[in-house]
Design a protein around this motif. Structure first.
Motif, PDB file in Angstrom:
ATOM      1  N   VAL A  16      43.149  45.567 -34.919  1.00 56.77           N
ATOM      2  CA  VAL A  16      43.767  46.749 -34.307  1.00 56.77           C
ATOM      3  C   VAL A  16      43.567  46.728 -32.795  1.00 56.77           C
ATOM      4  CG1 VAL A  16      43.736  49.271 -34.190  1.00 56.77           C
ATOM      5  CG2 VAL A  16      43.470  48.124 -36.406  1.00 56.77           C
ATOM      6  N   MET A  17      42.335  46.399 -32.376  1.00 55.38           N
ATOM      7  CA  MET A  17      42.023  46.363 -30.953  1.00 55.38           C
ATOM      8  C   MET A  17      42.732  45.204 -30.247  1.00 55.38           C
ATOM      9  SD  MET A  17      40.165  48.922 -30.006  1.00 55.38           S
ATOM     10  CE  MET A  17      41.339  49.824 -31.040  1.00 55.38           C
ATOM     11  N   THR A  18      42.953  44.102 -30.967  1.00 58.32           N
ATOM     12  CA  THR A  18      43.698  42.977 -30.391  1.00 58.32           C
ATOM     13  C   THR A  18      45.132  43.387 -30.095  1.00 58.32           C
ATOM     14  OG1 THR A  18      42.342  41.359 -31.586  1.00 58.32           O
ATOM     15  CG2 THR A  18      44.478  40.616 -30.767  1.00 58.32           C
ATOM     16  N   ILE A  19      45.741  44.094 -31.033  1.00 52.83           N
ATOM     17  CA  ILE A  19      47.124  44.576 -30.833  1.00 52.83           C
ATOM     18  C   ILE A  19      47.172  45.569 -29.676  1.00 52.83           C
ATOM     19  CG2 ILE A  19      49.014  45.888 -31.870  1.00 52.83           C
ATOM     20  CD1 ILE A  19      48.113  44.741 -34.587  1.00 52.83           C
ATOM     21  N   ALA A  20      46.198  46.489 -29.652  1.00 48.53           N
ATOM     22  CA  ALA A  20      46.155  47.492 -28.581  1.00 48.53           C
ATOM     23  C   ALA A  20      45.945  46.832 -27.218  1.00 48.53           C
ATOM     24  CB  ALA A  20      45.039  48.501 -28.858  1.00 48.53           C
ATOM     25  N   SER A  21      45.043  45.867 -27.169  1.00 49.81           N
ATOM     26  CA  SER A  21      44.750  45.185 -25.910  1.00 49.81           C
ATOM     27  C   SER A  21      45.936  44.339 -25.452  1.00 49.81           C
ATOM     28  CB  SER A  21      43.500  44.315 -26.072  1.00 49.81           C
ATOM     29  OG  SER A  21      43.097  43.781 -24.839  1.00 49.81           O
ATOM     30  N   SER A  22      46.624  43.702 -26.385  1.00 55.31           N
ATOM     31  CA  SER A  22      47.813  42.914 -26.040  1.00 55.31           C
ATOM     32  C   SER A  22      48.903  43.808 -25.461  1.00 55.31           C
ATOM     33  CB  SER A  22      48.346  42.185 -27.276  1.00 55.31           C
ATOM     34  OG  SER A  22      47.376  41.305 -27.802  1.00 55.31           O
ATOM     35  N   THR A  23      49.070  44.989 -26.058  1.00 56.90           N
ATOM     36  CA  THR A  23      50.043  45.957 -25.546  1.00 56.90           C
ATOM     37  C   THR A  23      49.673  46.403 -24.133  1.00 56.90           C
ATOM     38  OG1 THR A  23      50.428  46.768 -27.795  1.00 56.90           O
ATOM     39  CG2 THR A  23      51.157  48.176 -25.981  1.00 56.90           C
ATOM     40  N   LEU A  24      48.382  46.640 -23.917  1.00 60.64           N
ATOM     41  CA  LEU A  24      47.899  47.031 -22.596  1.00 60.64           C
ATOM     42  C   LEU A  24      48.132  45.914 -21.578  1.00 60.64           C
ATOM     43  CD1 LEU A  24      46.352  49.021 -20.757  1.00 60.64           C
ATOM     44  CD2 LEU A  24      44.229  47.957 -21.570  1.00 60.64           C
ATOM     45  N   LEU A  25      47.907  44.664 -21.990  1.00 57.42           N
ATOM     46  CA  LEU A  25      48.107  43.530 -21.094  1.00 57.42           C
ATOM     47  C   LEU A  25      49.571  43.413 -20.671  1.00 57.42           C
ATOM     48  CD1 LEU A  25      47.011  41.009 -19.688  1.00 57.42           C
ATOM     49  CD2 LEU A  25      47.380  39.742 -21.825  1.00 57.42           C
ATOM     50  N   VAL A  26      50.476  43.543 -21.630  1.00 55.08           N
ATOM     51  CA  VAL A  26      51.911  43.471 -21.315  1.00 55.08           C
ATOM     52  C   VAL A  26      52.308  44.623 -20.394  1.00 55.08           C
ATOM     53  CG1 VAL A  26      54.229  43.633 -22.281  1.00 55.08           C
ATOM     54  CG2 VAL A  26      52.507  42.248 -23.430  1.00 55.08           C
ATOM     55  N   SER A  27      51.811  45.827 -20.686  1.00 55.13           N
ATOM     56  CA  SER A  27      52.126  47.000 -19.861  1.00 55.13           C
ATOM     57  C   SER A  27      51.630  46.811 -18.431  1.00 55.13           C
ATOM     58  CB  SER A  27      51.482  48.257 -20.463  1.00 55.13           C
ATOM     59  OG  SER A  27      51.947  48.489 -21.767  1.00 55.13           O
ATOM     60  N   THR A  28      50.430  46.264 -18.288  1.00 55.75           N
ATOM     61  CA  THR A  28      49.865  46.038 -16.953  1.00 55.75           C
ATOM     62  C   THR A  28      50.661  44.992 -16.193  1.00 55.75           C
ATOM     63  OG1 THR A  28      47.668  46.559 -17.829  1.00 55.75           O
ATOM     64  CG2 THR A  28      47.762  45.508 -15.675  1.00 55.75           C
ATOM     65  N   LEU A  29      51.049  43.925 -16.881  1.00 56.23           N
ATOM     66  CA  LEU A  29      51.850  42.877 -16.243  1.00 56.23           C
ATOM     67  C   LEU A  29      53.190  43.422 -15.767  1.00 56.23           C
ATOM     68  CD1 LEU A  29      51.190  39.747 -18.504  1.00 56.23           C
ATOM     69  CD2 LEU A  29      50.780  39.917 -16.042  1.00 56.23           C
ATOM     70  N   VAL A  30      53.838  44.227 -16.603  1.00 55.97           N
ATOM     71  CA  VAL A  30      55.120  44.820 -16.228  1.00 55.97           C
ATOM     72  C   VAL A  30      54.940  45.743 -15.022  1.00 55.97           C
ATOM     73  CG1 VAL A  30      56.933  46.430 -16.958  1.00 55.97           C
ATOM     74  CG2 VAL A  30      56.123  44.659 -18.534  1.00 55.97           C
ATOM     75  N   PHE A  31      53.881  46.538 -15.042  1.00 57.97           N
ATOM     76  CA  PHE A  31      53.639  47.473 -13.947  1.00 57.97           C
ATOM     77  C   PHE A  31      53.373  46.721 -12.642  1.00 57.97           C
ATOM     78  CE2 PHE A  31      50.791  50.054 -11.322  1.00 57.97           C
ATOM     79  CZ  PHE A  31      51.541  51.219 -11.206  1.00 57.97           C
ATOM     80  N   VAL A  32      52.538  45.682 -12.719  1.00 55.85           N
ATOM     81  CA  VAL A  32      52.141  44.935 -11.517  1.00 55.85           C
ATOM     82  C   VAL A  32      53.306  44.129 -10.944  1.00 55.85           C
ATOM     83  CG1 VAL A  32      50.721  42.995 -10.723  1.00 55.85           C
ATOM     84  CG2 VAL A  32      49.699  44.815 -12.081  1.00 55.85           C
ATOM     85  N   THR A  33      54.134  43.545 -11.810  1.00 52.29           N
ATOM     86  CA  THR A  33      55.194  42.650 -11.334  1.00 52.29           C
ATOM     87  C   THR A  33      56.516  43.359 -11.044  1.00 52.29           C
ATOM     88  OG1 THR A  33      55.800  42.123 -13.633  1.00 52.29           O
ATOM     89  CG2 THR A  33      54.212  40.674 -12.534  1.00 52.29           C
ATOM     90  N   CYS A  34      56.790  44.456 -11.756  1.00 49.69           N
ATOM     91  CA  CYS A  34      58.112  45.090 -11.633  1.00 49.69           C
ATOM     92  C   CYS A  34      58.093  46.452 -10.932  1.00 49.69           C
ATOM     93  CB  CYS A  34      58.737  45.260 -13.020  1.00 49.69           C
ATOM     94  SG  CYS A  34      58.978  43.715 -13.912  1.00 49.69           S
ATOM     95  N   ILE A  35      57.003  47.193 -11.072  1.00 49.67           N
ATOM     96  CA  ILE A  35      56.969  48.558 -10.535  1.00 49.67           C
ATOM     97  C   ILE A  35      56.169  48.629  -9.241  1.00 49.67           C
ATOM     98  CG2 ILE A  35      56.267  50.937 -11.019  1.00 49.67           C
ATOM     99  CD1 ILE A  35      56.724  50.364 -13.979  1.00 49.67           C
ATOM    100  N   GLU A  36      54.963  48.090  -9.271  1.00 45.97           N
ATOM    101  CA  GLU A  36      54.087  48.186  -8.100  1.00 45.97           C
ATOM    102  C   GLU A  36      54.647  47.441  -6.896  1.00 45.97           C
ATOM    103  OE1 GLU A  36      49.291  48.447  -8.018  1.00 45.97           O
ATOM    104  OE2 GLU A  36      50.108  46.464  -8.470  1.00 45.97           O
ATOM    105  N   THR A  37      55.400  46.386  -7.137  1.00 46.20           N
ATOM    106  CA  THR A  37      55.960  45.594  -6.038  1.00 46.20           C
ATOM    107  C   THR A  37      56.990  46.368  -5.224  1.00 46.20           C
ATOM    108  OG1 THR A  37      57.484  44.644  -7.668  1.00 46.20           O
ATOM    109  CG2 THR A  37      55.560  43.336  -7.075  1.00 46.20           C
ATOM    110  N   THR A  38      57.571  47.427  -5.795  1.00 48.02           N
ATOM    111  CA  THR A  38      58.540  48.222  -5.041  1.00 48.02           C
ATOM    112  C   THR A  38      57.875  48.968  -3.892  1.00 48.02           C
ATOM    113  OG1 THR A  38      58.248  50.122  -6.543  1.00 48.02           O
ATOM    114  CG2 THR A  38      59.978  48.544  -7.090  1.00 48.02           C
TER     115      THR A  38
END
Length: 292
Positions: A16-38
């Protein structure tokens, strides 16, 4: 009955924690690469490579790998081979060390400006932790790695293995101790900052510092809970139940750091927007004055 429930918990909770952590990792990557760069105007690669983003991404990645390794260990997917089991134990403690080091680095760097503003006389404690703590996280991975290496080269089990096992517990405990000291120190600094800015109107408040303090109080508290859970596991009958829980709590820790990151971003966007509005109003006022 309690032991059976605990064992079942240790079996399924890591997945369960692996799935949750993987989701968090993808969310962080999207935020850092697509949103924060603006806002930062950096390329996605350069933005990932900033100290804060490196730390949080490394920490979440290590936490994901840590819980995945626990899932394999607790579900007998290792085929019970001694060499394979010790490899998994070595990987687990290595991922734990990377996660702890990343979390320590991120929170301490966020906390330093607040400690400096408060002008705490105990600032030397933070400098001491920054020097000593990273070494303890590296050390805690060595005993299991050495044990795995000895098994691979065919060294028979004996006193050396017992010594390495004791060293493993000691180094993990030492790393946890430094994490607790840093959490307690930052918790004190964050609470003091919030109280100071609440009751002293003469203090100029930085909105970013307030956000860091609010989320920092949450992470410090959760971090202390994780250490207590691990400590209980050292003496409990079903220790893996508590080990799985303490490792799973790291997902919540990095989730809080992610939400802090989002809050800081939104605060910066609002600040830039407000500044632009004031400039537009000033420009409009100046234009009206010229017309008259």
């Amino acid at each position: 009955m309690a032991v059976i429930v605990a064992s079942a918990y240790a079996t399924y909770f890591p997945w369960v924690m692996t799935i949750a952590s993987s989701t968090l990792l993808v969310s962080t990557l999207v935020f850092v690469t697509c949103i924060e760069t603006t806002k930062s105007k950096l390329s996605w690669y350069r933005n990932i490579n900033t100290p804060f983003n490196r730390a949080i991404l490394a920490g979440i990645s290590a936490t994901t790998a840590l819980n995945l390794t626990n899932g394999i260990l607790y579900n007998d997917l290792s085929n019970d081979g001694l060499s394979t089991i010790w490899l998994l134990y070595s990987l687990r403690v290595t991922f734990l060390a990377i996660g702890e080091m990343s979390y320590f680095s991120y929170t301490m760097k966020r906390g330093i400006p607040i400690v400096e503003q408060l002008n705490l006389t105990s600032y030397g404690v933070m400098k001491w932790l920054l020097l000593v703590a990273p070494a303890s996280y590296v050390l805690q991975a060595l005993p299991n790695i050495l044990t795995f290496t000895l098994i691979q080269i065919g060294v028979q089990q004996g006193q050396l293995y017992s010594v390495l096992s004791i060293c493993s517990y000691l180094f993990v405990g030492l790393g946890g101790f430094f994490l607790v000291v840093s959490e307690a120190y930052l918790l004190y600094a964050f609470v003091r900052f919030m109280l100071t800015t609440r009751y002293d109107d003469t203090v100029e408040i930085d909105a970013r510092f307030r956000i860091i303090s609010q989320y920092g109080i949450c992470t410090a508290f959760v971090g202390l809970v994780a250490f207590v859970v691990y400590l209980i596991g050292c003496f409990a009958v079903d220790s893996e139940f508590y080990v799985a829980a303490s490792h799973g709590i790291f997902v919540f820790l990095f989730s809080i750091l992610f939400f802090m990151k989002v809050a800081l971003y939104l605060n910066d966007v609002k600040r830039i927007s407000d500044s632009q509005k004031r400039l537009d109003v000033a420009a409009a006022g100046g234009g009206n004055g010229t017309t008259k």
